[in-house]
Write an enzyme that holds these catalytic residues in place. Sequence first.
Site, PDB file in Angstrom:
ATOM      1  N   CYS B  85       0.839  -1.203   0.000  1.00 15.56           N
ATOM      2  CA  CYS B  85       0.000   0.000   0.000  1.00 15.56           C
ATOM      3  C   CYS B  85       0.876   1.257   0.000  1.00 15.56           C
ATOM      4  O   CYS B  85       1.493   1.564  -0.999  1.00 15.56           O
ATOM      5  CB  CYS B  85      -0.969  -0.052   1.187  1.00 15.56           C
ATOM      6  SG  CYS B  85      -2.308   1.147   1.052  1.00 15.56           S
ATOM      7  N   HIS B 194      -3.515  -5.749   1.368  1.00 18.44           N
ATOM      8  CA  HIS B 194      -2.742  -5.925   2.601  1.00 18.44           C
ATOM      9  C   HIS B 194      -2.663  -7.378   3.079  1.00 18.44           C
ATOM     10  O   HIS B 194      -3.517  -7.811   3.852  1.00 18.44           O
ATOM     11  CB  HIS B 194      -3.385  -5.091   3.717  1.00 18.44           C
ATOM     12  CG  HIS B 194      -3.209  -3.634   3.543  1.00 18.44           C
ATOM     13  ND1 HIS B 194      -2.221  -2.917   4.196  1.00 18.44           N
ATOM     14  CD2 HIS B 194      -3.882  -2.745   2.785  1.00 18.44           C
ATOM     15  CE1 HIS B 194      -2.298  -1.643   3.844  1.00 18.44           C
ATOM     16  NE2 HIS B 194      -3.296  -1.505   2.989  1.00 18.44           N
ATOM     17  N   GLU B 196      -0.708  -8.520   5.293  1.00 22.46           N
ATOM     18  CA  GLU B 196      -0.403  -8.588   6.737  1.00 22.46           C
ATOM     19  C   GLU B 196      -1.658  -8.527   7.605  1.00 22.46           C
ATOM     20  O   GLU B 196      -1.594  -8.811   8.798  1.00 22.46           O
ATOM     21  CB  GLU B 196       0.587  -7.467   7.121  1.00 22.46           C
ATOM     22  CG  GLU B 196      -0.023  -6.085   7.322  1.00 22.46           C
ATOM     23  CD  GLU B 196      -0.356  -5.365   6.026  1.00 22.46           C
ATOM     24  OE1 GLU B 196      -0.376  -6.006   4.959  1.00 22.46           O
ATOM     25  OE2 GLU B 196      -0.625  -4.148   6.096  1.00 22.46           O
TER      26      GLU B 196
END
Lengths: 81, 224
Positions: B85, B194, B196
């Site tokens: 991002c 994302h 994570e």
Amino acid sequence: MARVVVDVMLKPEILDPQGRAVMGAFARLDVHGVADVRQGKRFEITLDGDATDAALADLHRMAEELLSNPVIESYTLRVED
Amino acid sequence: MKIGVVTFPGSLDDRDAARAVRLAGGESVSLWHGDDDLKGVDAVVLPGGFSYGDYLRCGAIAKFAPVMTSIIARAGEGLPVLGICNGFQILCESHLLPGALTRNDHLHFICRDQRVRMERTDTTWTNAYAEGEEIVIPLKNGEGGYVADDATLDRLEGEGLVIARYLDVNPNGSLRDIAGISNPSGTIVGLMPHPEHAVESLTGPSTDGLGFFVSAVNALVGSR
């Protein structure tokens, strides 16, 4: 104390959704006959001294490396009278 | 395997990225934007967020941070770097990856669980996936539209450098549905959604994101 103005605009081929939204507002505010709106950034830089060649070379470098992203934007630089 | 996670002023996802590194079996090392010491890490994650408030352009000021000076130099020598991002935006601003991320074409900030297809799986960060594998990970951005000129896009496609592509909907106007790209050697990867945030079933829509971090641990172990 010289003043230098740098204008940064998205390149013509890059979509400008903000400009398009502004253009939409024109129509809603009953202003017609507008074919396109593009939004950019304007930087007004005041120097301690004169706009010497060396000072302008620095500012061109900043315009290229910091103020604009040459992948998507172009800039113009001018010294104000 | 020490994987550094950089914190810039305005980073949001550094702690999640560090957690993902640990869950993948790596050791996470905190790196600070104002310190050019990379602390001997084997790889670096540039996390999501709004570094320096997204002032000027997303990632434009972060690229001049002392830590980035070291990362840019080392990335050129093969140090693996994953930009997620805002990290992807920083990689593009730093010219470590081609193209740029611009305002979503519909102008809205978007936050959704996004299906993407993994397309290149021989990189440092994607080797745990199967080619064509479809995964669901969160996507949240306001300026995630990937743009580049046609010649660059053709080169990315021709050299197989598109690592992931959006499925179902194009959430932000990215050209050719590109969600992530890599450099030719596969050490540097930029990704808009994302991974994570999708490493544990308690908090994520899936655990599909863990593979990015497992990939890096695999690659680093294999290179020793």
